[in-house]
Design a protein around this motif. Structure first.
Motif, PDB file in Angstrom:
ATOM      1  N   ASP A 268      -5.922  12.548  -1.418  1.00  0.00           N
ATOM      2  CA  ASP A 268      -7.648  12.718  -1.540  1.00  0.00           C
ATOM      3  C   ASP A 268      -8.669  11.674  -1.634  1.00  0.00           C
ATOM      4  O   ASP A 268      -9.415  11.374  -1.563  1.00  0.00           O
ATOM      5  CB  ASP A 268      -7.469  14.009  -1.917  1.00  0.00           C
ATOM      6  CG  ASP A 268      -7.399  15.166  -0.677  1.00  0.00           C
ATOM      7  OD1 ASP A 268      -6.496  14.794   0.383  1.00  0.00           O
ATOM      8  OD2 ASP A 268      -6.482  16.452  -1.167  1.00  0.00           O
ATOM      9  N   LYS A 269      -8.801  11.505  -3.711  1.00  0.00           N
ATOM     10  CA  LYS A 269      -9.311  10.796  -3.982  1.00  0.00           C
ATOM     11  C   LYS A 269      -9.350   9.476  -3.324  1.00  0.00           C
ATOM     12  O   LYS A 269     -10.407   8.330  -3.307  1.00  0.00           O
ATOM     13  CB  LYS A 269      -8.933  10.887  -5.528  1.00  0.00           C
ATOM     14  CG  LYS A 269     -10.054  10.183  -6.569  1.00  0.00           C
ATOM     15  CD  LYS A 269      -9.554  10.639  -8.330  1.00  0.00           C
ATOM     16  CE  LYS A 269      -8.545  10.078  -8.908  1.00  0.00           C
ATOM     17  NZ  LYS A 269      -8.889   9.785 -10.318  1.00  0.00           N
ATOM     18  N   ASN A 271      -9.159   8.688  -0.295  1.00  0.00           N
ATOM     19  CA  ASN A 271      -9.633   8.252   0.973  1.00  0.00           C
ATOM     20  C   ASN A 271     -10.411   8.914  -0.179  1.00  0.00           C
ATOM     21  O   ASN A 271     -11.268   7.950   1.814  1.00  0.00           O
ATOM     22  CB  ASN A 271      -9.238   9.609   1.725  1.00  0.00           C
ATOM     23  CG  ASN A 271      -6.891   9.571   2.375  1.00  0.00           C
ATOM     24  OD1 ASN A 271      -7.042   7.964   3.069  1.00  0.00           O
ATOM     25  ND2 ASN A 271      -6.778  10.711   2.772  1.00  0.00           N
ATOM     26  N   SER A 272     -11.416   9.094  -0.431  1.00  0.00           N
ATOM     27  CA  SER A 272     -12.787   9.412  -0.297  1.00  0.00           C
ATOM     28  C   SER A 272     -13.070   7.615  -0.732  1.00  0.00           C
ATOM     29  O   SER A 272     -13.995   8.103  -0.595  1.00  0.00           O
ATOM     30  CB  SER A 272     -12.780  10.624  -1.888  1.00  0.00           C
ATOM     31  OG  SER A 272     -12.759   9.947  -3.132  1.00  0.00           O
ATOM     32  N   TYR A 273     -12.417   6.937  -1.777  1.00  0.00           N
ATOM     33  CA  TYR A 273     -13.095   5.580  -1.761  1.00  0.00           C
ATOM     34  C   TYR A 273     -12.523   4.759  -0.615  1.00  0.00           C
ATOM     35  O   TYR A 273     -13.244   3.202  -0.722  1.00  0.00           O
ATOM     36  CB  TYR A 273     -11.976   4.910  -2.740  1.00  0.00           C
ATOM     37  CG  TYR A 273     -11.936   5.837  -4.418  1.00  0.00           C
ATOM     38  CD1 TYR A 273     -13.509   6.473  -4.582  1.00  0.00           C
ATOM     39  CD2 TYR A 273     -11.288   6.033  -5.087  1.00  0.00           C
ATOM     40  CE1 TYR A 273     -13.895   6.845  -5.630  1.00  0.00           C
ATOM     41  CE2 TYR A 273     -11.230   6.643  -6.154  1.00  0.00           C
ATOM     42  CZ  TYR A 273     -12.057   7.268  -6.480  1.00  0.00           C
ATOM     43  OH  TYR A 273     -12.792   8.042  -7.845  1.00  0.00           O
ATOM     44  N   ARG A 277     -11.467   4.305   6.612  1.00  0.00           N
ATOM     45  CA  ARG A 277     -11.241   5.733   6.900  1.00  0.00           C
ATOM     46  C   ARG A 277     -12.471   5.223   7.800  1.00  0.00           C
ATOM     47  O   ARG A 277     -14.405   5.331   7.712  1.00  0.00           O
ATOM     48  CB  ARG A 277     -12.041   6.935   5.942  1.00  0.00           C
ATOM     49  CG  ARG A 277     -11.618   7.885   6.349  1.00  0.00           C
ATOM     50  CD  ARG A 277     -10.909   8.879   5.278  1.00  0.00           C
ATOM     51  NE  ARG A 277     -10.718  10.338   5.189  1.00  0.00           N
ATOM     52  CZ  ARG A 277     -10.387  10.682   5.013  1.00  0.00           C
ATOM     53  NH1 ARG A 277     -10.938  11.320   3.547  1.00  0.00           N
ATOM     54  NH2 ARG A 277      -9.734  12.287   4.790  1.00  0.00           N
TER      55      ARG A 277
END
Length: 330
Positions: A268-269, A271-273, A277
């Motif tokens: 999840d972390k 993907n936030s970067y 995406r």
């Protein structure tokens, strides 16, 4: 008593530290302290000495002292980087780290160089490695997991570099899948991971990191794709402090990976970067290129792509394809 311990003591004090205090703390003579101070001065540090006050470190703005002692004085890890080989010049830090691994050195050993003469990127590409500007380092690990689990370590390092770099620049950093660190859609870091393993056992993993730090000008032929932290942030960065922060962040992220030997606790972390995406990408698959929308990665580190032609979900493995954004590098 080590020189990096005295350096750390002087830096933390922010003022004068008496010679007697240093003698008592480390159980050494005044002569030993004096010799350590002289060696630090030879390494480029400015240290004031005054009677009845002691020694004071004078931090010069923009000074980029890049030595083993300087890196170790910033290091706050438990095990990563506690064995540190620093070289002014080498062919490749990945090769040096492999040699340490073959000799039986413990996991967490790190090689850092000021210059490489044969730096490499992915697919054997040359990584230009001039002296006095950038960071070239390699970390050696011995993960106790099956070889197929270790492929995500490249992603673990990418996250760690991003988190460390973000402490030194105000611009938002991102990750271009799988492991390029980008600022303003240009690359500032490359990562090359290599492994020695059998079918069911890993001998060692080497993660090489190259960060464009203090270059003030990028070669014309790659200016549209690459940049440096100095160019984007507008000032010089202390490389030793950045090395220490990368190792600190990696140790924290690796501990999460190590719990179950997978990427589930970090996905999840990551993907936030991820700058890919939600964006249109072109997948250059040997079976045939196609366009789609990147949805993020899964727990195996594969990029999830929804094809534009039929909506089918494809799982893209880093070692098999390249991804380029249709509009520009990212």
């Amino acid at each position: 008593m080590k020189n990096e311990e005295i350096l750390r003591q002087l830096r933390d004090a922010g003022g004068y530290v008496s010679g007697q205090e240093l003698c008592e703390q480390y159980g050494v003579s005044r002569t030993a302290v004096w010799k350590a101070i002289r060696q630090l001065e030879k390494d480029g540090y400015v240290i004031e000495a005054q009677n009845n006050k002691g020694y004071r470190l004078v931090e010069k703005d923009g000074a980029d002292i890049f030595t083993k002692v300087e890196i170790e004085s910033h290091l706050d890890t438990e095990w990563i980087g506690r064995e540190l080989l620093f070289l002014k010049e080498t062919t490749s830090t990945n090769i040096d780290a492999k040699n340490l691994a073959e000799k039986g050195d413990p996991a967490g050993a790190v090689v850092v160089a000021d210059m490489q003469t044969a730096g490499r990127g992915r697919r054997g590409r040359e990584w230009v490695s001039p002296a006095g500007k950038d960071i070239y380092m390699s970390l050696m690990l011995r993960p106790q997991c099956r070889p197929e689990k270790a492929s995500v370590l490249t992603l673990v390092m990418a996250m760690s570099v991003l988190e460390a770099v973000q402490e030194f620049v105000s611009q938002t950093c991102g990750i271009k899948w799988p492991n390029d660190i980008v600022i303003n859609n240009k690359k500032v870091c490359g990562i090359l991971t290599e492994m020695s393993a059998e079918l069911d056992r890993i001998h060692y993993v080497i993660i090489g990191v190259g960060i464009n730090v203090n270059q003030e000008q990028i070669a014309v032929e790659i200016q549209d794709k690459a940049t440096s932290l100095c160019i984007e942030g507008g000032g010089q960065i202390r490389r030793a402090a950045l090395v220490a922060r990368v190792l600190h962040c990696f140790e924290e992220n690796y501990a999460i990976f190590e719990k179950d030997w997978d990427f589930s606790g970090l996905v999840d972390k990551y993907n936030s970067y991820l700058v890919n995406r939600g964006r249109q990408v072109r997948v250059l698959d040997p079976k045939g290129a196609y366009d789609g929308i990147a949805k993020g990665i899964n727990e195996k580190g594969e990029l999830i792509v929804e094809r534009g032609d039929d909506g089918k979900i494809e799982l893209v493995y880093a070692g098999e394809v390249s991804v380029r954004g249709i509009y520009g590098y990212v």
